[in-house]
Design a protein around this motif. Structure first.
Motif, PDB file in Angstrom:
ATOM      1  N   GLY A 184       0.796  -1.225   0.000  1.00  0.00           N
ATOM      2  CA  GLY A 184       0.000   0.000   0.000  1.00  0.00           C
ATOM      3  C   GLY A 184       0.824   1.268   0.000  1.00  0.00           C
ATOM      4  O   GLY A 184       0.333   2.324   0.392  1.00  0.00           O
ATOM      5  N   LYS A 185       2.066   1.195  -0.435  1.00  0.00           N
ATOM      6  CA  LYS A 185       2.957   2.354  -0.391  1.00  0.00           C
ATOM      7  C   LYS A 185       3.019   3.142  -1.699  1.00  0.00           C
ATOM      8  O   LYS A 185       3.616   4.205  -1.727  1.00  0.00           O
ATOM      9  CB  LYS A 185       4.367   1.905  -0.011  1.00  0.00           C
ATOM     10  N   ILE A 186       2.430   2.605  -2.768  1.00  0.00           N
ATOM     11  CA  ILE A 186       2.466   3.280  -4.061  1.00  0.00           C
ATOM     12  C   ILE A 186       1.044   3.685  -4.438  1.00  0.00           C
ATOM     13  O   ILE A 186       0.143   2.838  -4.452  1.00  0.00           O
ATOM     14  CB  ILE A 186       3.090   2.380  -5.146  1.00  0.00           C
ATOM     15  N   PRO A 187       0.835   4.974  -4.761  1.00  0.00           N
ATOM     16  CA  PRO A 187      -0.502   5.427  -5.139  1.00  0.00           C
ATOM     17  C   PRO A 187      -0.905   4.832  -6.488  1.00  0.00           C
ATOM     18  O   PRO A 187      -0.174   4.937  -7.467  1.00  0.00           O
ATOM     19  CB  PRO A 187      -0.364   6.946  -5.220  1.00  0.00           C
ATOM     20  N   HIS A 188      -2.078   4.201  -6.521  1.00  0.00           N
ATOM     21  CA  HIS A 188      -2.514   3.544  -7.757  1.00  0.00           C
ATOM     22  C   HIS A 188      -4.027   3.392  -7.780  1.00  0.00           C
ATOM     23  O   HIS A 188      -4.700   3.623  -6.777  1.00  0.00           O
ATOM     24  CB  HIS A 188      -1.866   2.167  -7.867  1.00  0.00           C
ATOM     25  N   ILE A 189      -4.523   3.027  -8.942  1.00  0.00           N
ATOM     26  CA  ILE A 189      -5.922   2.657  -9.095  1.00  0.00           C
ATOM     27  C   ILE A 189      -5.962   1.341  -9.855  1.00  0.00           C
ATOM     28  O   ILE A 189      -4.999   0.980 -10.536  1.00  0.00           O
ATOM     29  CB  ILE A 189      -6.743   3.731  -9.838  1.00  0.00           C
ATOM     30  N   ARG A 190      -7.061   0.644  -9.718  1.00  0.00           N
ATOM     31  CA  ARG A 190      -7.273  -0.581 -10.490  1.00  0.00           C
ATOM     32  C   ARG A 190      -8.341  -0.295 -11.531  1.00  0.00           C
ATOM     33  O   ARG A 190      -9.379   0.286 -11.230  1.00  0.00           O
ATOM     34  CB  ARG A 190      -7.704  -1.721  -9.597  1.00  0.00           C
ATOM     35  N   CYS A 191      -8.065  -0.711 -12.739  1.00  0.00           N
ATOM     36  CA  CYS A 191      -9.005  -0.574 -13.838  1.00  0.00           C
ATOM     37  C   CYS A 191      -9.216  -1.990 -14.367  1.00  0.00           C
ATOM     38  O   CYS A 191      -8.430  -2.478 -15.185  1.00  0.00           O
ATOM     39  CB  CYS A 191      -8.442   0.355 -14.896  1.00  0.00           C
ATOM     40  N   GLY A 192     -10.220  -2.662 -13.841  1.00  0.00           N
ATOM     41  CA  GLY A 192     -10.384  -4.076 -14.138  1.00  0.00           C
ATOM     42  C   GLY A 192      -9.252  -4.836 -13.472  1.00  0.00           C
ATOM     43  O   GLY A 192      -9.003  -4.697 -12.285  1.00  0.00           O
ATOM     44  N   SER A 193      -8.529  -5.602 -14.261  1.00  0.00           N
ATOM     45  CA  SER A 193      -7.388  -6.342 -13.708  1.00  0.00           C
ATOM     46  C   SER A 193      -6.081  -5.564 -13.840  1.00  0.00           C
ATOM     47  O   SER A 193      -5.049  -5.988 -13.344  1.00  0.00           O
ATOM     48  CB  SER A 193      -7.253  -7.692 -14.414  1.00  0.00           C
ATOM     49  N   LYS A 194      -6.131  -4.411 -14.487  1.00  0.00           N
ATOM     50  CA  LYS A 194      -4.923  -3.604 -14.708  1.00  0.00           C
ATOM     51  C   LYS A 194      -4.698  -2.648 -13.544  1.00  0.00           C
ATOM     52  O   LYS A 194      -5.626  -2.031 -13.035  1.00  0.00           O
ATOM     53  CB  LYS A 194      -5.063  -2.808 -16.005  1.00  0.00           C
ATOM     54  N   ILE A 195      -3.445  -2.549 -13.128  1.00  0.00           N
ATOM     55  CA  ILE A 195      -3.053  -1.609 -12.077  1.00  0.00           C
ATOM     56  C   ILE A 195      -2.399  -0.412 -12.756  1.00  0.00           C
ATOM     57  O   ILE A 195      -1.463  -0.567 -13.548  1.00  0.00           O
ATOM     58  CB  ILE A 195      -2.068  -2.254 -11.090  1.00  0.00           C
ATOM     59  N   LEU A 196      -2.884   0.781 -12.444  1.00  0.00           N
ATOM     60  CA  LEU A 196      -2.326   2.002 -13.013  1.00  0.00           C
ATOM     61  C   LEU A 196      -1.716   2.840 -11.902  1.00  0.00           C
ATOM     62  O   LEU A 196      -2.375   3.162 -10.911  1.00  0.00           O
ATOM     63  CB  LEU A 196      -3.420   2.792 -13.743  1.00  0.00           C
ATOM     64  N   ILE A 197      -0.457   3.202 -12.083  1.00  0.00           N
ATOM     65  CA  ILE A 197       0.299   3.970 -11.089  1.00  0.00           C
ATOM     66  C   ILE A 197       0.033   5.460 -11.291  1.00  0.00           C
ATOM     67  O   ILE A 197       0.139   5.968 -12.407  1.00  0.00           O
ATOM     68  CB  ILE A 197       1.815   3.699 -11.238  1.00  0.00           C
ATOM     69  N   ASN A 198      -0.275   6.158 -10.213  1.00  0.00           N
ATOM     70  CA  ASN A 198      -0.457   7.606 -10.253  1.00  0.00           C
ATOM     71  C   ASN A 198       0.939   8.233 -10.218  1.00  0.00           C
ATOM     72  O   ASN A 198       1.556   8.353  -9.160  1.00  0.00           O
ATOM     73  CB  ASN A 198      -1.297   8.056  -9.061  1.00  0.00           C
ATOM     74  N   MET A 199       1.452   8.630 -11.370  1.00  0.00           N
ATOM     75  CA  MET A 199       2.830   9.096 -11.481  1.00  0.00           C
ATOM     76  C   MET A 199       3.107  10.408 -10.731  1.00  0.00           C
ATOM     77  O   MET A 199       4.146  10.515 -10.090  1.00  0.00           O
ATOM     78  CB  MET A 199       3.234   9.203 -12.951  1.00  0.00           C
ATOM     79  N   PRO A 200       2.223  11.408 -10.766  1.00  0.00           N
ATOM     80  CA  PRO A 200       2.523  12.629  -9.997  1.00  0.00           C
ATOM     81  C   PRO A 200       2.650  12.352  -8.497  1.00  0.00           C
ATOM     82  O   PRO A 200       3.558  12.865  -7.844  1.00  0.00           O
ATOM     83  CB  PRO A 200       1.336  13.544 -10.294  1.00  0.00           C
TER      84      PRO A 200
END
Length: 70
Positions: free
Chosen positions: A37-53
């Motif tokens: 839980g240390k990296i800001p992200h969202i899940r879009c279905g089975s894909k994990i997307l990293i919030n780069m900013p």
């Protein structure tokens, strides 16, 4: 970290493999820290997307807090 990976005014989400290419961090690092839980992200279905900013801001905070001051 003087150079910015991305423009903070344009939120950008990247899949793990793209974030690895942009940051130079390992895929293992991303996956372990996502689980913790240390990296800001969202899940879009089975894909994990990293919030780069938010990731860049967190890496900057970690870099400045761990510097040794002489």
């Amino acid at each position: 970290m003087d150079r910015k990976i991305i423009d903070m005014n344009h939120p950008m989400f990247l899949p793990i493999k793209e974030a690895v290419k942009v940051t130079g961090l390992s895929e293992y690092y991303f996956r372990q820290n996502l689980k913790a839980g240390k990296i800001p992200h969202i899940r879009c279905g089975s894909k994990i997307l990293i919030n780069m900013p938010l990731l860049e801001a967190e890496l900057e905070r970690l870099a400045t807090s761990t510097l040794v001051k002489l």
